[in-house]
Structure formats: structure tokens, C-alpha cells
Design a protein around this motif. Sequence first.
Motif, PDB file in Angstrom:
ATOM      1  N   ASP A 123       6.812  -5.353   3.653  1.00  0.00           N
ATOM      2  CA  ASP A 123       6.091  -5.137   4.908  1.00  0.00           C
ATOM      3  C   ASP A 123       4.604  -5.435   4.743  1.00  0.00           C
ATOM      4  OD1 ASP A 123       4.683  -3.892   7.101  1.00  0.00           O
ATOM      5  OD2 ASP A 123       6.411  -2.596   7.455  1.00  0.00           O
ATOM      6  N   ARG A 124       4.176  -6.559   5.287  1.00  0.00           N
ATOM      7  CA  ARG A 124       2.781  -6.977   5.148  1.00  0.00           C
ATOM      8  C   ARG A 124       1.831  -5.991   5.812  1.00  0.00           C
ATOM      9  NH1 ARG A 124       0.175 -12.793   5.347  1.00  0.00           N
ATOM     10  NH2 ARG A 124      -2.012 -12.175   5.266  1.00  0.00           N
ATOM     11  N   GLN A 125       2.150  -5.556   7.013  1.00  0.00           N
ATOM     12  CA  GLN A 125       1.267  -4.652   7.754  1.00  0.00           C
ATOM     13  C   GLN A 125       1.070  -3.337   6.995  1.00  0.00           C
ATOM     14  OE1 GLN A 125       2.676  -3.898  11.748  1.00  0.00           O
ATOM     15  NE2 GLN A 125       0.591  -3.779  12.512  1.00  0.00           N
ATOM     16  N   GLU A 126       2.150  -2.771   6.494  1.00  0.00           N
ATOM     17  CA  GLU A 126       2.058  -1.516   5.733  1.00  0.00           C
ATOM     18  C   GLU A 126       1.250  -1.733   4.443  1.00  0.00           C
ATOM     19  OE1 GLU A 126       2.236   2.394   5.250  1.00  0.00           O
ATOM     20  OE2 GLU A 126       3.056   1.358   7.004  1.00  0.00           O
ATOM     21  N   TRP A 127       1.466  -2.864   3.766  1.00  0.00           N
ATOM     22  CA  TRP A 127       0.729  -3.161   2.544  1.00  0.00           C
ATOM     23  C   TRP A 127      -0.765  -3.274   2.838  1.00  0.00           C
ATOM     24  CZ3 TRP A 127      -0.180  -2.531  -2.148  1.00  0.00           C
ATOM     25  CH2 TRP A 127      -1.037  -3.367  -2.867  1.00  0.00           C
ATOM     26  N   GLU A 128      -1.139  -3.968   3.893  1.00  0.00           N
ATOM     27  CA  GLU A 128      -2.555  -4.123   4.210  1.00  0.00           C
ATOM     28  C   GLU A 128      -3.190  -2.788   4.602  1.00  0.00           C
ATOM     29  OE1 GLU A 128      -2.342  -7.447   6.957  1.00  0.00           O
ATOM     30  OE2 GLU A 128      -2.662  -8.864   5.293  1.00  0.00           O
ATOM     31  N   LYS A 129      -2.434  -1.913   5.255  1.00  0.00           N
ATOM     32  CA  LYS A 129      -2.942  -0.562   5.547  1.00  0.00           C
ATOM     33  C   LYS A 129      -3.160   0.211   4.249  1.00  0.00           C
ATOM     34  CE  LYS A 129      -0.490   0.185   9.871  1.00  0.00           C
ATOM     35  NZ  LYS A 129       0.539   1.026  10.507  1.00  0.00           N
ATOM     36  N   THR A 130      -2.226   0.103   3.322  1.00  0.00           N
ATOM     37  CA  THR A 130      -2.348   0.781   2.025  1.00  0.00           C
ATOM     38  C   THR A 130      -3.566   0.265   1.270  1.00  0.00           C
ATOM     39  OG1 THR A 130       0.035   1.164   1.889  1.00  0.00           O
ATOM     40  CG2 THR A 130      -1.192   1.215  -0.192  1.00  0.00           C
ATOM     41  N   GLU A 180      -6.293  -0.972   2.463  1.00  0.00           N
ATOM     42  CA  GLU A 180      -7.504  -0.448   3.102  1.00  0.00           C
ATOM     43  C   GLU A 180      -7.700   1.028   2.790  1.00  0.00           C
ATOM     44  OE1 GLU A 180      -9.366   0.134   7.546  1.00  0.00           O
ATOM     45  OE2 GLU A 180      -7.959  -1.509   7.215  1.00  0.00           O
TER      46      GLU A 180
END
Length: 140
Positions: free
Chosen positions: A86-93, A95
Motif C-alpha cells: 500500500d503506497r498511501q499507507e507507506w507514505e503516511k508512515t 511522514e
Amino acid sequence: MTVTHLDHLNLTVRDFEETAAWYGRVFGFEVVERETDEQGRPWGVLKAGDALLCIYENPDLRSEDSDERRKRGVHGVNHFGLRITDRQEWEKTMEREGVVAEYGGAVSWPHSTAWYIADPTGYEIEVALWDDGTPRFGGQ
């Protein structure tokens, strides 16, 4: 006989607690086994899904980058990869945890996207997101 997965990776780390906590926050690893060695230093097994990391504390650890190793004629592991979904979850992590991607951020490969990051000891990790979740190579 068929090899189905890389079973585990063994890492010597500077600080067991810091490393275990970081892998837990960033990748969801949990400590499933913890012991101490003959010198009283902690070691343990971390698990996330089917992925296993064995970490051994050595506070005197000194790391050397791949260019330094090559100059001395010494080989070593340049990085290891962890696959995400999950790209979106990874980018949130990234940040939330202040994780910085090397090489200018996300790197696009023919069939995947990768982020190259470092753990608290300095090991480089390739965080890989495969197109359609399927590893493919070349003209596939």
C-alpha cells in the motif's frame, strides 16, 4: 524441493530496543522471541507476516559504506528488500516516522516503485511496491 521464501535475515545492531521499536513502528514487526547472549547482550526474533528478522545487539558496531568496503576488497550486503502492498499507507508512515528516502525519493523501476531508507543502525532497506503486487522482470 522448492525454496518458497527467504526465511530470515540476521542483523547485528547497535541497540536492540531502539531497533526493535523502529521496525515495529515503521513495518509492524513484533518481537516474538528475546534472549541474551553469553555477554548479557540482547538478541531476538522480529516477525511481520511471514518476514523474520533476527537482531543481535553489539553497541561497539562500526558500519562501513559499500564504497569503503569495495576499496578494501571486502564484500557485504548492500541492502535488503521488504515488500509492501500500500503506497498511501507507506507514505503516511514515512511522514509520521520522519523516514527519509535516499536517491531523491521514490525510484521507478520497470515493474515496481522502490524507496531506499536506512534503519537506526544504518542498514539500507529497499521498500518495494510491485505493480499489481506481482514481481516481474524484463519483458514480462
